[in-house]
Design a protein around this motif. Structure first.
Motif, PDB file in Angstrom:
ATOM      1  N   ARG A 221     -10.550   6.118  25.062  1.00 45.21           N
ATOM      2  CA  ARG A 221      -9.132   6.272  25.734  1.00 45.21           C
ATOM      3  C   ARG A 221      -8.622   5.010  26.048  1.00 45.21           C
ATOM      4  NH1 ARG A 221     -13.723   7.334  28.811  1.00 45.21           N
ATOM      5  NH2 ARG A 221     -13.568   9.632  28.320  1.00 45.21           N
ATOM      6  N   HIS A 222      -7.511   4.876  26.355  1.00 43.61           N
ATOM      7  CA  HIS A 222      -6.712   3.751  26.740  1.00 43.61           C
ATOM      8  C   HIS A 222      -7.374   2.964  28.079  1.00 43.61           C
ATOM      9  CE1 HIS A 222      -3.993   4.699  23.585  1.00 43.61           C
ATOM     10  NE2 HIS A 222      -3.248   5.544  24.247  1.00 43.61           N
ATOM     11  N   ALA A 223      -7.504   1.706  27.910  1.00 46.48           N
ATOM     12  CA  ALA A 223      -7.518   0.931  29.299  1.00 46.48           C
ATOM     13  C   ALA A 223      -6.371   1.285  30.202  1.00 46.48           C
ATOM     14  CB  ALA A 223      -7.571  -0.496  29.053  1.00 46.48           C
ATOM     15  N   ALA A 224      -7.011   1.167  31.558  1.00 42.43           N
ATOM     16  CA  ALA A 224      -5.908   1.560  32.681  1.00 42.43           C
ATOM     17  C   ALA A 224      -4.621   0.741  32.570  1.00 42.43           C
ATOM     18  CB  ALA A 224      -6.749   1.184  33.930  1.00 42.43           C
ATOM     19  N   ALA A 225      -5.015  -0.717  32.282  1.00 49.49           N
ATOM     20  CA  ALA A 225      -3.608  -1.355  31.886  1.00 49.49           C
ATOM     21  C   ALA A 225      -2.737  -1.124  31.030  1.00 49.49           C
ATOM     22  CB  ALA A 225      -3.800  -2.794  31.829  1.00 49.49           C
ATOM     23  N   VAL A 226      -3.367  -0.681  29.912  1.00 50.13           N
ATOM     24  CA  VAL A 226      -2.461  -0.116  28.544  1.00 50.13           C
ATOM     25  C   VAL A 226      -1.818   1.317  28.984  1.00 50.13           C
ATOM     26  CG1 VAL A 226      -2.954   1.005  26.443  1.00 50.13           C
ATOM     27  CG2 VAL A 226      -4.233  -1.162  26.961  1.00 50.13           C
ATOM     28  N   GLN A 227      -2.526   2.229  30.021  1.00 53.06           N
ATOM     29  CA  GLN A 227      -2.040   3.466  30.141  1.00 53.06           C
ATOM     30  C   GLN A 227      -0.793   3.078  31.164  1.00 53.06           C
ATOM     31  OE1 GLN A 227      -3.701   6.614  29.009  1.00 53.06           O
ATOM     32  NE2 GLN A 227      -1.106   7.038  29.583  1.00 53.06           N
ATOM     33  N   HIS A 228      -0.732   2.273  32.107  1.00 49.66           N
ATOM     34  CA  HIS A 228       0.289   1.832  32.834  1.00 49.66           C
ATOM     35  C   HIS A 228       1.580   1.669  32.093  1.00 49.66           C
ATOM     36  CE1 HIS A 228      -2.059   1.979  36.465  1.00 49.66           C
ATOM     37  NE2 HIS A 228      -2.625   0.985  36.429  1.00 49.66           N
ATOM     38  N   LEU A 229       1.557   0.872  31.156  1.00 47.32           N
ATOM     39  CA  LEU A 229       2.777   0.634  30.328  1.00 47.32           C
ATOM     40  C   LEU A 229       3.051   1.565  29.521  1.00 47.32           C
ATOM     41  CD1 LEU A 229       1.668  -3.152  29.084  1.00 47.32           C
ATOM     42  CD2 LEU A 229       3.016  -2.480  30.980  1.00 47.32           C
ATOM     43  N   LEU A 230       2.181   2.580  28.997  1.00 44.49           N
ATOM     44  CA  LEU A 230       2.730   3.646  28.203  1.00 44.49           C
ATOM     45  C   LEU A 230       3.453   4.734  29.272  1.00 44.49           C
ATOM     46  CD1 LEU A 230      -0.508   4.434  26.006  1.00 44.49           C
ATOM     47  CD2 LEU A 230       1.751   3.690  25.158  1.00 44.49           C
ATOM     48  N   ASP A 231       2.943   4.852  30.444  1.00 40.93           N
ATOM     49  CA  ASP A 231       3.533   5.696  31.358  1.00 40.93           C
ATOM     50  C   ASP A 231       4.777   5.346  31.673  1.00 40.93           C
ATOM     51  OD1 ASP A 231       1.137   7.283  31.291  1.00 40.93           O
ATOM     52  OD2 ASP A 231       0.214   6.559  32.968  1.00 40.93           O
ATOM     53  N   ALA A 232       4.853   4.195  31.776  1.00 41.39           N
ATOM     54  CA  ALA A 232       6.512   3.559  32.042  1.00 41.39           C
ATOM     55  C   ALA A 232       7.227   3.529  30.807  1.00 41.39           C
ATOM     56  CB  ALA A 232       6.254   2.122  32.621  1.00 41.39           C
TER      57      ALA A 232
END
Length: 562
Positions: A221-232
Motif C-alpha cells: 500500500r501507499h505510505a500515508a504521505a503519498v496517500q495524502h497527495l493522491l487524495d488531494a
C-alpha cells in the motif's frame, strides 16, 4: 560559395571525421583551417584528450558551453566539467553545416550519431585568434558551444522509475480508495516526485541502494504521505532518487550519480531529497515529496532555488516511510512556488493541530560565523533592506548558546538511531555504500545505548531551553552555510560544508519544529555568476501553515527568481 549546396558535397551520412570532414552545406567563403580545427576537436573528444580539449576552447572568462545540465561560463568551469565527466561520447559526425560570419569567425552546426543510438546536435561559434605580428598560424578556437544530446528515456540520476503517471490521483481509477471530503482536491493537475523512502503500492523501496532494491519486496500500500497527495488529486509522476539510506545532504550517490542542479550548473544538487528536488527544479514534477532529518529538504531547496518545508516532528503520519533516525525524521515538500508548497502542506496537515505565529523575528549573530562571507553579506543585506523598508520589525538578537555542542548531541543520537534502522542490512551487505556514508554508519555502530540515552536526555533539556529563549518567535538564519559546492569539490571540502550546514539545520531538528526555506537570497559564485541560497524561518511546533504564509511575504522582496 554563398548559399552553396554543391554537387560535390556528400550526403548527410557521408560527412566524416578522421580523413577530413566535408561540410554538408556552406554559406560564405570557407576560411582556411576551420574544418581541420573542427576535426581535431572531435578526435580529441573521442580520445578523451583533456589537454587538446582545453586548448580547443578560448582561454577566456567569457567562453561558454551549454547542454541540458545548464550553462558553463569561463574556461576554468568548462575544463573542470571535462575532467569530471571522463571520456566523451563515441559518436560519428553525419552532417556539418557551416555559416561563415567573416574571415575570422564562423558558426558550425553538426549532427552526430552516437554509438548508443539517436542523433545529437552541436552548435559552435568558432573564432580565429586575433592577429599578431605576421598573423600566420593563428589557431581556431570555440567561443561558444551548445550541445544537444539524444534525450535519455529516464535520467537515472534523478528518477528510479517514471510513469505517465505512475499512479493517478483521479477518483475513478480505484487506486486511491474512498473519495475525500468535498473541496479538498487542491492538488488536481499537480505531479509528484516521491523520494525513494516512501512506500508506493506495487513498488519496492530502494533507499538509493541498488542492492537493497534488488532484495526488497513490493509494498502492499501507499505510505500515508503519498496517500495524502493522491487524495488531494495529485498524480505520482514517479519514484525519485535519494542519497544512500538518506544519510547525506550532498546529493551524491555512488551508484546512480549526482542529479543535475539547473540553478547552479556544475554544482551538486543537495540531498538527501536530491532526486525529487532536481525533478522539480527541472520542471519534470511540480511537487517533491521528501524527508528532512538534518536538512534533507532545506539543503536541496537552498541549493536549487526552491521552496521547501520540514514539518513539525510527527505532524505528518510517517506510516510507510523507511526510517533513518525516528527522533528527527519528518515529512515535507519542495516546490518551485510558494502557492504549491502551501497547498501541498495543507493537504497533509491537520488544521486542528495548527497554531498561528506572529511576524516577530530573532537572529543569533553567532550562527553566521560558520557561513561563507558571501552568505553572511547577503543574509545581512536582506534583513537590512526588509527592516529599512518597514516590511519587518528589526529582528531581536539572541544567543542560542553552544551550537557546536547542540550539533554533537544531535549527531550522536542520529547516528545511533541510523544504525538501529539499517545496521543489520549494512552488516549483511559489506561494501555496498559510498565511503562517506559507510563512515557515518560505522560511527553509529560505536554509539552505545547509554550514550544515546544521555544524548536524548540532554537534547530534551536543550529543547526546553531553546523554546524558553525563543518564546514563540521566528528564528531567521541561512538555510545552508554556502551556495552549492562544485561537483569537483573534494570529499573533504564537501564534508566541511556539510558540517557547517548541519550546525544550522540541526536547530529545527532539536526543537522538533517546522522550518521553511524560502529562495530569496543569492550569492556571487565563479565567473561573475550568482547562485541561490535559502532564507530559513524556524517557527514554533505546530505553526507549519502559518510559517509558510509568513515566508510567502518574503517572496515579493526576493532577488532570486523562482
Amino acid at each position: 560559395m554563398a548559399d552553396a549546396m554543391r554537387a560535390d558535397v556528400p550526403g548527410p551520412e557521408e560527412a566524416r571525421v578522421g580523413s577530413g570532414t566535408v561540410p554538408t552545406t556552406v554559406d560564405g567563403d570557407l576560411p582556411d583551417g576551420l574544418i581541420a580545427a573542427f576535426d581535431a576537436y572531435e578526435q580529441a573528444l573521442a580520445a578523451d584528450d583533456q589537454v587538446a580539449l582545453a586548448a580547443s576552447f578560448e582561454p577566456t572568462a567569457t567562453v561558454m558551453r551549454a547542454d541540458a545540465g545548464g550553462l558553463l561560463v569561463g574556461h576554468d568551469a568548462i575544463t573542470a566539467f571535462r575532467g569530471r565527466r571522463g571520456s566523451g561520447p563515441v559518436r560519428r559526425v553525419v552532417e556539418c553545416h557551416v555559416r561563415v560570419v567573416d574571415a575570422d569567425a564562423a558558426l558550425i552546426v553538426s549532427v552526430n550519431a552516437p554509438a548508443s543510438g539517436g542523433r545529437g546536435v552541436v552548435t559552435q561559434l568558432w573564432r580565429r585568434e586575433p592577429r599578431t605580428g605576421s598573423g600566420r598560424g593563428r589557431p581556431w578556437r570555440i567561443a561558444s558551444a551548445q550541445v544537444q544530446a539524444p534525450p535519455p528515456a529516464i535520467d537515472r540520476r534523478v528518477w528510479r522509475v517514471v510513469g505517465e503517471p505512475l499512479v493517478s490521483g483521479r477518483r475513478d481509477d480505484g487506486v486511491t480508495g474512498a473519495a475525500p471530503p468535498a473541496g479538498s482536491r487542491a492538488l488536481v493537475g499537480e505531479t509528484v516526485a516521491v523520494k525513494d523512502l516512501f512506500a508506493v503500492a506495487g513498488h519496492a523501496i530502494g533507499a538509493g541502494v541498488p542492492a537493497r532494491l534488488a532484495g526488497a519486496a513490493p509494498e502492499p500500500r501507499h505510505a500515508a504521505a503519498v496517500q495524502h497527495l493522491l487524495d488531494a488529486g495529485a498524480d505520482l509522476r514517479g519514484i525519485a532518487q535519494t542519497d544512500e539510506f538518506a544519510y547525506s545532504i550532498a546529493g551524491r550517490n555512488s551508484a546512480y550519480g549526482t542529479p543535475p542542479n539547473p540553478a547552479a550548473p556544475g554544482a551538486i544538487s543537495g540531498g538527501s531529497t536530491s532526486g525529487p528536488a532536481a525533478a522539480v527544479a527541472l520542471g519534470q514534477a511540480s511537487i517533491g515529496l521528501g524527508t528532512d532529518t538534518g536538512g534533507s529538504l532545506r539543503v536541496p531547496g537552498s541549493y536549487q532555488g526552491l521552496w521547501g518545508i520540514r514539518t513539525t516532528h510527527g505532524a505528518v503520519d510517517r506510516a510507510g516511510l523507511l526510517p533513518l533516525a525516528p527522533s528527527f525524521d519528518t515529512v515535507g515538500w519542495v516546490t518551485r512556488d510558494v502557492d504549491t508548497l502551501r497547498r501541498s502542506a495543507a493537504s497533509s496537515l491537520r488544521s486542528a493541530d495548527q497554531v498561528s505565529v506572529e511576524p516577530s523575528y530573532v537572529v543569533d549573530p553567532g550562527l553566521l560565523s560558520s557561513v561563507t562571507p558571501g552568505v553572511r553579506a547577503e543574509f545581512g543585506r536582506a534583513l537590512d533592506e526588509a527592516t529599512a523598508a518597514g516590511r519587518i520589525p528589526r529582528p531581536e538578537p539572541v544567543v542560542l548558546g553552544d551550537v557546536a555542542h547542540l550539533f554533537e548531541l544531535f549527531r550522536v543520537l542520529q547516528a545511533f538511531e541510523a544504525w538501529q534502522s539499517d545496521g543489520d542490512w549494512i552488516t549483511a551487505h559489506p561494501g555496498e555504500l559510498a565511503a562517506d556514508v559507510s563512515a557515518r554508519f560505522a560511527f553509529g555502530a560505536t554509539v552505545s545505548p547509554r550514550q544515546a540515552e544521555e544524548a536524548r536526555v540532554a537534547l530534551a533539556h536543550e529543547r526546553r531551553r531553546l523554546e524558553a529563549l525563543l518564546q514563540g518567535r521566528v528564528l531567521l538564519l541561512p538555510s545552508a552555510s554556502s551556495a552549492a559546492p562544485s561537483l569537483s569539490a573534494t570529499a573533504a571540502e564537501v564534508d566541511a560544508v556539510r558540517s557547517a550546514t548541519l550546525g544550522l539545520t540541526c536547530i529545527a531538528g532539536v526543537l522538533g519544529a517546522p522550518a521553511v526555506s524560502a529562495p530569496v537570497l543569492e550569492v556571487p559564485v565563479a565567473a561573475g555568476r550568482r547562485a541561490p541560497v535559502g532564507l530559513c524561518l524556524v517557527g514554533p511546533r505546530g505553526a507549519d501553515l502559518s510559517l509558510v504564509e509568513l515566508a510567502a511575504t518574503w517572496a515579493t522582496w526576493a532577488t532570486w527568481a523562482t
